[in-house]
Design a protein around this motif. Structure first.
Motif, PDB file in Angstrom:
ATOM      1  N   HIS A 174       0.803  -1.256  -0.163  1.00  0.00           N
ATOM      2  CA  HIS A 174       0.086   0.024  -0.035  1.00  0.00           C
ATOM      3  C   HIS A 174       0.777   1.336   0.055  1.00  0.00           C
ATOM      4  N   VAL A 175       2.153   1.208  -0.175  1.00  0.00           N
ATOM      5  CA  VAL A 175       3.092   2.219  -0.180  1.00  0.00           C
ATOM      6  C   VAL A 175       3.948   2.313  -1.479  1.00  0.00           C
ATOM      7  N   ARG A 176       3.764   3.394  -2.278  1.00  0.00           N
ATOM      8  CA  ARG A 176       4.566   3.196  -3.553  1.00  0.00           C
ATOM      9  C   ARG A 176       5.997   3.277  -3.224  1.00  0.00           C
ATOM     10  N   LYS A 177       6.847   3.066  -4.413  1.00  0.00           N
ATOM     11  CA  LYS A 177       8.138   3.079  -4.395  1.00  0.00           C
ATOM     12  C   LYS A 177       8.805   4.380  -3.754  1.00  0.00           C
ATOM     13  N   THR A 178       9.400   4.462  -3.002  1.00  0.00           N
ATOM     14  CA  THR A 178      10.234   5.692  -2.326  1.00  0.00           C
ATOM     15  C   THR A 178       9.254   6.471  -1.533  1.00  0.00           C
ATOM     16  N   GLU A 179       7.732   5.983  -1.336  1.00  0.00           N
ATOM     17  CA  GLU A 179       6.806   6.823  -0.609  1.00  0.00           C
ATOM     18  C   GLU A 179       7.303   6.874   0.813  1.00  0.00           C
ATOM     19  N   HIS A 180       7.689   5.627   1.323  1.00  0.00           N
ATOM     20  CA  HIS A 180       7.817   5.486   2.869  1.00  0.00           C
ATOM     21  C   HIS A 180       8.728   6.703   3.167  1.00  0.00           C
ATOM     22  N   MET A 181       9.765   6.986   2.600  1.00  0.00           N
ATOM     23  CA  MET A 181      10.801   7.893   2.906  1.00  0.00           C
ATOM     24  C   MET A 181       9.991   9.254   2.818  1.00  0.00           C
ATOM     25  N   LYS A 182       9.402   9.388   1.710  1.00  0.00           N
ATOM     26  CA  LYS A 182       8.785  10.758   1.612  1.00  0.00           C
ATOM     27  C   LYS A 182       7.588  10.916   2.723  1.00  0.00           C
ATOM     28  N   LEU A 183       7.034  10.213   3.211  1.00  0.00           N
ATOM     29  CA  LEU A 183       6.013  10.229   4.196  1.00  0.00           C
ATOM     30  C   LEU A 183       6.765  10.597   5.634  1.00  0.00           C
ATOM     31  N   VAL A 184       7.821   9.793   5.949  1.00  0.00           N
ATOM     32  CA  VAL A 184       8.468  10.067   7.083  1.00  0.00           C
ATOM     33  C   VAL A 184       9.092  11.507   7.237  1.00  0.00           C
ATOM     34  N   GLN A 185       9.839  11.690   6.073  1.00  0.00           N
ATOM     35  CA  GLN A 185      10.576  13.214   6.064  1.00  0.00           C
ATOM     36  C   GLN A 185       9.769  14.167   5.923  1.00  0.00           C
ATOM     37  N   GLY A 237       8.419  15.723   9.204  1.00  0.00           N
ATOM     38  CA  GLY A 237       9.334  15.886  10.261  1.00  0.00           C
ATOM     39  C   GLY A 237      10.229  14.811  10.800  1.00  0.00           C
ATOM     40  N   GLY A 238      10.133  13.762  10.325  1.00  0.00           N
ATOM     41  CA  GLY A 238      10.808  12.604  10.760  1.00  0.00           C
ATOM     42  C   GLY A 238      12.029  12.362   9.786  1.00  0.00           C
ATOM     43  N   SER A 239      13.085  11.437  10.421  1.00  0.00           N
ATOM     44  CA  SER A 239      14.202  10.847   9.717  1.00  0.00           C
ATOM     45  C   SER A 239      14.196   9.160  10.033  1.00  0.00           C
ATOM     46  N   LEU A 240      15.056   8.770   9.113  1.00  0.00           N
ATOM     47  CA  LEU A 240      14.736   7.332   9.017  1.00  0.00           C
ATOM     48  C   LEU A 240      16.128   6.727   8.320  1.00  0.00           C
ATOM     49  N   ASN A 241      16.140   5.371   8.724  1.00  0.00           N
ATOM     50  CA  ASN A 241      17.369   4.525   7.864  1.00  0.00           C
ATOM     51  C   ASN A 241      17.216   3.171   8.403  1.00  0.00           C
ATOM     52  N   ALA A 242      18.336   2.478   8.046  1.00  0.00           N
ATOM     53  CA  ALA A 242      18.327   0.858   8.003  1.00  0.00           C
ATOM     54  C   ALA A 242      19.705   0.548   8.254  1.00  0.00           C
ATOM     55  N   THR A 243      20.073  -0.520   8.824  1.00  0.00           N
ATOM     56  CA  THR A 243      21.453  -1.142   8.737  1.00  0.00           C
ATOM     57  C   THR A 243      21.280  -2.568   8.937  1.00  0.00           C
ATOM     58  N   THR A 244      22.300  -3.265   8.376  1.00  0.00           N
ATOM     59  CA  THR A 244      22.447  -4.642   8.602  1.00  0.00           C
ATOM     60  C   THR A 244      23.679  -5.102   9.053  1.00  0.00           C
ATOM     61  N   ASN A 245      23.947  -6.169   9.927  1.00  0.00           N
ATOM     62  CA  ASN A 245      25.278  -6.594  10.260  1.00  0.00           C
ATOM     63  C   ASN A 245      25.109  -7.952  10.122  1.00  0.00           C
ATOM     64  N   LEU A 273       4.146   3.204  12.345  1.00  0.00           N
ATOM     65  CA  LEU A 273       3.654   1.924  12.679  1.00  0.00           C
ATOM     66  C   LEU A 273       3.113   1.233  11.570  1.00  0.00           C
ATOM     67  N   TRP A 274       2.458   2.118  10.861  1.00  0.00           N
ATOM     68  CA  TRP A 274       1.547   1.534   9.718  1.00  0.00           C
ATOM     69  C   TRP A 274       2.410   1.323   8.605  1.00  0.00           C
ATOM     70  N   LEU A 275       3.381   2.191   8.303  1.00  0.00           N
ATOM     71  CA  LEU A 275       4.589   1.939   7.418  1.00  0.00           C
ATOM     72  C   LEU A 275       5.385   0.872   7.474  1.00  0.00           C
ATOM     73  N   GLU A 276       5.614   0.498   8.758  1.00  0.00           N
ATOM     74  CA  GLU A 276       6.464  -0.356   8.965  1.00  0.00           C
ATOM     75  C   GLU A 276       5.820  -1.851   8.957  1.00  0.00           C
ATOM     76  N   ALA A 277       4.513  -2.016   9.302  1.00  0.00           N
ATOM     77  CA  ALA A 277       3.585  -3.015   9.428  1.00  0.00           C
ATOM     78  C   ALA A 277       3.491  -3.165   7.790  1.00  0.00           C
ATOM     79  N   ASP A 278       3.345  -2.454   6.977  1.00  0.00           N
ATOM     80  CA  ASP A 278       3.079  -2.607   5.729  1.00  0.00           C
ATOM     81  C   ASP A 278       4.170  -3.188   4.806  1.00  0.00           C
ATOM     82  N   ARG A 279       5.252  -2.966   5.100  1.00  0.00           N
ATOM     83  CA  ARG A 279       6.537  -3.573   4.547  1.00  0.00           C
ATOM     84  C   ARG A 279       6.836  -4.846   5.210  1.00  0.00           C
ATOM     85  N   MET A 280       6.528  -5.052   6.518  1.00  0.00           N
ATOM     86  CA  MET A 280       6.596  -6.511   6.934  1.00  0.00           C
ATOM     87  C   MET A 280       5.637  -7.480   6.225  1.00  0.00           C
TER      88      MET A 280
END
Length: 441
Positions: A77-88, A91-99, A118-125
């Motif tokens: 339910h979230v278009r390409k790059t829309e997650h980042m646009k909605l957060v920023q 007024g938010g910031s976001l990132n991800a890391t892997t180890n 929370l909706w954004l994270e649930a949708d991509r999970m």
């Protein structure tokens, strides 16, 4: 359905974590951790998925890191790059890391937008796979290739970590390869293989959701149920390969690289103890005494004293890996005209001093002060706090155990450091990686 697991009402281990922690587990297995702090109208939403490069089967190296990128490329339910646009855009910031141990996604938001995060994270999970296309996969494979070139291949000494891991850990060990993975593996895998990897690991019962900041536990638990509660768990998630090792290596290993580097540099490394153990707490203090800042033994003896190492490129640190003996890395870059053999002898001499010369009270107090400052800097923000609690919930089963880390460092004695040094810094267990200036190999 929400199943309350624990609900401490008082701060836990106030010397290490003085904010309240409450936890719950949804019926689908999602663990939810909340640390309420009304100081500022900000929250951090942080997800730790128990999947990293150590989980990758042969032929699928680099998958966990690639999904760090793919998870920003759109979901059901979230278009390409829309997650980042909605957060920023809010007024938010976001990132991800892997180890090697995990994959982590997080956003800090004004608390009024907690529900959006929370909706954004649930949708991509639960909704990434239906939106994943061949075009998106191919695009992000190229992004990862470019990242490898920029961070590892085309940077002086940039591939040191890629070289150290296979020297430290035997073939087949879960820490043998780096998270960037094999470009051959990424190229060879088809879309269905990537979808299967996501469906296997990115599941509610393989995740810890942590919210720190301006939100109540009741509010977070209700929103977690609303958005994550309907996502189905995955049965029989395969465990990572066993990372246990009998002890330190019994033979030294050495590799010399001739490359386009400005000066000779040496990395000396040893396997120590797993992160979270008492032994690794001692190693953490040891590494600080040995190589952190101008007061460290390495700096005092090799940069200021013998003047054989460049002051800005000398140090030691542990890599906090929790599922096998974690590495301690000691490094220095030679000053102009200093033979690399002289630098290596100097490094080895200072490391041996931790076995032969007891750490002084001054050294010990300095190291503990530095670690205390570093700890409070980490947990002083809601982002750092959420990440810390997510880590301890994922790796040790209890977010409140984070409160024991700082007291554990403060309890380390000079005798503990001597014992850890004698166990881990022997020359017969040492990995030596040397870079020499010249034409690329």
């Amino acid at each position: 359905m929400i199943v309350r697991v624990t609900s401490p009402t008082a701060p836990v281990a106030t010397t290490g974590y003085p904010w309240p922690i409450e936890t719950t587990r949804l019926a689908n297995g999602l663990r939810v951790v909340v640390s309420e702090d009304r100081t500022a109208p900000v929250v951090c939403v942080n997800l730790w998925y128990d999947v990293g490069s150590r989980h990758e089967p042969p032929g699928q190296t680099g998958f966990a890191h690639l999904f760090e990128h793919l998870m920003f490329e759109g979901s059901q339910h979230v278009r390409k790059t829309e997650h980042m646009k909605l957060v920023q855009g809010n007024g938010g910031s976001l990132n991800a890391t892997t180890n090697p141990d995990r994959t982590n996604y997080f956003e800090s938001m004004p608390s009024e937008h907690l529900e959006l995060a929370l909706w954004l994270e649930a949708d991509r999970m639960g909704g990434l796979v239906p939106a994943l296309t061949q075009e998106t996969l191919d695009n992000q494979r190229e992004v990862v290739k470019n990242e490898r070139r920029q961070r590892y291949d085309n940077v002086p000494y940039g591939d040191a970590w890629l070289r150290l891991l296979p020297l430290l850990y035997p073939q087949g060990h879960p820490y043998h390869h780096a998270t960037i993975g094999s470009m051959e593996d990424l190229n060879a895998a088809g879309l269905d293989t990537f979808k299967a990897f996501h469906q296997q690991y990115y599941a509610p019962n393989n995740c810890v959701l942590t919210v720190a900041g301006d939100a109540s536990p009741a509010e977070v638990f209700a929103l977690a149920e609303k958005y994550f509660g309907a996502i189905e768990p995955v049965p029989d998630i395969p465990p990572a390969p066993d990372g246990r090792l009998a002890g330190p290596a019994t033979e030294p290993v050495r590799e010399t690289v001739t490359a386009a580097v400005p000066a000779p540099r040496i990395y000396l490394s040893h396997r120590t103890y797993p992160f979270g153990s008492a032994g690794y707490d001692a190693v953490t203090v040891l590494a600080t005494v040995l190589g952190s800042g101008r007061g460290s033994r390495l700096y005092q003896r090799l940069a200021d004293g013998k003047r054989i190492a460049q002051p800005d490129y000398i140090g030691s640190y542990g890599v906090d890996l929790a599922h096998a003996p974690a590495p301690l890395i000691v490094t220095a870059t030679a000053k102009d005209g200093v033979p690399v053999e002289t630098l290596e002898d100097g490094l080895s001499e200072v490391m041996q001093s931790l076995i032969d010369e007891p750490v002084t009270d001054e050294e010990l107090n300095r190291a503990k002060a530095m670690l205390t400052t570093s700890w409070w800097r980490q947990v002083s923000t809601v982002g750092g706090r959420a990440d810390t609690l997510g880590r301890y919930a994922t790796q040790f089963g209890d977010p409140a155990s984070a409160g024991r880390r700082l007291p554990a460092w403060q309890a380390v004695s000079a005798a503990d450091i001597a014992e850890a040094a004698a166990h881990t810094l022997q020359k017969e267990s040492r990995v030596t990686l040397t870079y020499l200036p010249g034409e690329n190999e």
